[in-house]
Design a protein around this motif. Structure first.
Motif, PDB file in Angstrom:
ATOM      1  N   ALA A  17       0.931  -1.334   0.052  1.00  0.00           N
ATOM      2  CA  ALA A  17       0.033  -0.098  -0.125  1.00  0.00           C
ATOM      3  C   ALA A  17       0.806   1.076   0.069  1.00  0.00           C
ATOM      4  O   ALA A  17       0.567   2.352  -0.697  1.00  0.00           O
ATOM      5  CB  ALA A  17      -1.150   0.164   1.283  1.00  0.00           C
ATOM      6  N   THR A  42      -0.708  10.147  -4.437  1.00  0.00           N
ATOM      7  CA  THR A  42      -0.513  10.190  -3.042  1.00  0.00           C
ATOM      8  C   THR A  42       0.464  11.263  -2.670  1.00  0.00           C
ATOM      9  O   THR A  42       1.762  10.985  -3.030  1.00  0.00           O
ATOM     10  CB  THR A  42      -0.170   8.958  -2.171  1.00  0.00           C
ATOM     11  N   LYS A 208       4.122   7.376  -5.476  1.00  0.00           N
ATOM     12  CA  LYS A 208       2.771   6.452  -4.716  1.00  0.00           C
ATOM     13  C   LYS A 208       1.590   6.888  -5.825  1.00  0.00           C
ATOM     14  O   LYS A 208       1.084   8.123  -5.711  1.00  0.00           O
ATOM     15  CB  LYS A 208       2.509   6.742  -3.571  1.00  0.00           C
ATOM     16  N   TYR A 209       1.079   5.846  -6.602  1.00  0.00           N
ATOM     17  CA  TYR A 209       0.082   6.095  -7.529  1.00  0.00           C
ATOM     18  C   TYR A 209      -0.976   4.728  -7.564  1.00  0.00           C
ATOM     19  O   TYR A 209      -0.559   3.757  -7.182  1.00  0.00           O
ATOM     20  CB  TYR A 209       0.466   6.369  -9.055  1.00  0.00           C
ATOM     21  N   LYS A 210      -2.050   5.167  -8.290  1.00  0.00           N
ATOM     22  CA  LYS A 210      -2.972   3.981  -8.500  1.00  0.00           C
ATOM     23  C   LYS A 210      -3.541   4.448  -9.684  1.00  0.00           C
ATOM     24  O   LYS A 210      -4.008   5.590 -10.036  1.00  0.00           O
ATOM     25  CB  LYS A 210      -4.069   3.680  -7.432  1.00  0.00           C
ATOM     26  N   THR A 211      -3.769   3.531 -11.051  1.00  0.00           N
ATOM     27  CA  THR A 211      -4.469   3.747 -11.930  1.00  0.00           C
ATOM     28  C   THR A 211      -5.852   3.023 -12.036  1.00  0.00           C
ATOM     29  O   THR A 211      -6.093   1.917 -11.315  1.00  0.00           O
ATOM     30  CB  THR A 211      -3.642   2.924 -13.345  1.00  0.00           C
ATOM     31  N   TYR A 212      -6.644   3.896 -12.973  1.00  0.00           N
ATOM     32  CA  TYR A 212      -8.253   3.266 -13.012  1.00  0.00           C
ATOM     33  C   TYR A 212      -8.479   3.412 -14.394  1.00  0.00           C
ATOM     34  O   TYR A 212      -7.929   4.264 -15.288  1.00  0.00           O
ATOM     35  CB  TYR A 212      -9.057   4.177 -12.052  1.00  0.00           C
TER      36      TYR A 212
END
Length: 223
Positions: A17, A42, A208-212
């Motif tokens: 995370a 983030t 710190k990242y998240k792809t959608y």
């Protein structure tokens, strides 16, 4: 034994995370118009921002409106926004206020942007490919909130949502950095040339990242 296994699973989940990725020479690719493809970042924020610098590379051939960088809080969805209008005018928003810049038009090519703002004077700068636009001023004395939703590829018309496909980015974005102070002209030109100055809010080299949705990580198309 079961408790020990559960403990290690929790540790691994926490490490995942909070893991950071070195995105050097890479870019996020948004290959088509949508209202559900985006990237969340983030940030390392502990106190309200009294100044900032955001720098990034963008490559697109869009002629319509689109968002380059969207930083929203629950109180203000345009806390920070860098937005390109279809007339070639770029708007910079801080705390819901806007100023406008019109760089010289150019053929589609990778472009580098840096935006700076400081609360003490309200002075706002937009640098395009290492060249400064005429300064503007807005939101003198303002402080930006820290509980932020930072999104690439879409404009937030609500906290972490309210997307419109007609304002989505189709193209590549990379080298996203953010500082909690205003970089000097010399430092901005160094960043444009590929250097960095220990970015302390967003660091492309430890992201710190998240792809959608339909977003891909590919090699950059610019040097």
């Amino acid at each position: 034994m079961e408790k020990l296994s559960l403990y290690f699973l929790v540790i691994i989940s926490l490490l995942s995370a909070f893991s950071q990725t070195d995105m050097h020479t890479k870019a996020f690719v948004f290959p088509k118009e949508s209202d559900n493809s985006f990237v969340t970042l983030t940030a390392q924020l502990t106190k309200p921002l009294k100044a900032f610098t955001v720098c990034l590379h963008v490559y697109t051939d869009l002629t319509r409106d689109y968002s380059l960088f969207s930083y929203a809080t629950r109180q203000q969805h345009n806390e920070i926004l860098l937005f390109k209008g279809k007339t070639g005018v770029y708007s910079v928003s801080v705390g819901g206020a806007d100023v406008f810049f019109k760089p010289p038009e150019s053929s589609p090519a990778p472009m580098h942007f840096c935006v700076t703002w400081e609360s003490t004077s309200g002075i706002t700068e937009l640098w395009v490919d290492g060249k400064p636009m005429v300064r503007r001023s807005m939101k003198r004395g303002y402080s930006l909130g820290t509980e932020a939703s930072i999104v690439l590829g879409q404009e937030q018309d609500a906290f972490a949502g309210g997307f419109d496909k007609n304002q989505s980015l189709v193209g590549d974005i990379g080298d996203v950095y953010m500082w909690d102070y205003v970089l000097s002209p010399e430092e901005i030109n160094t960043v444009y040339a590929g250097g960095t100055f220990s970015p302390n809010v967003l660091d492309w080299r430890a992201l710190k990242y998240k792809t959608y949705g339909e977003v891909f990580v590919k090699r950059q198309l610019w040097p």
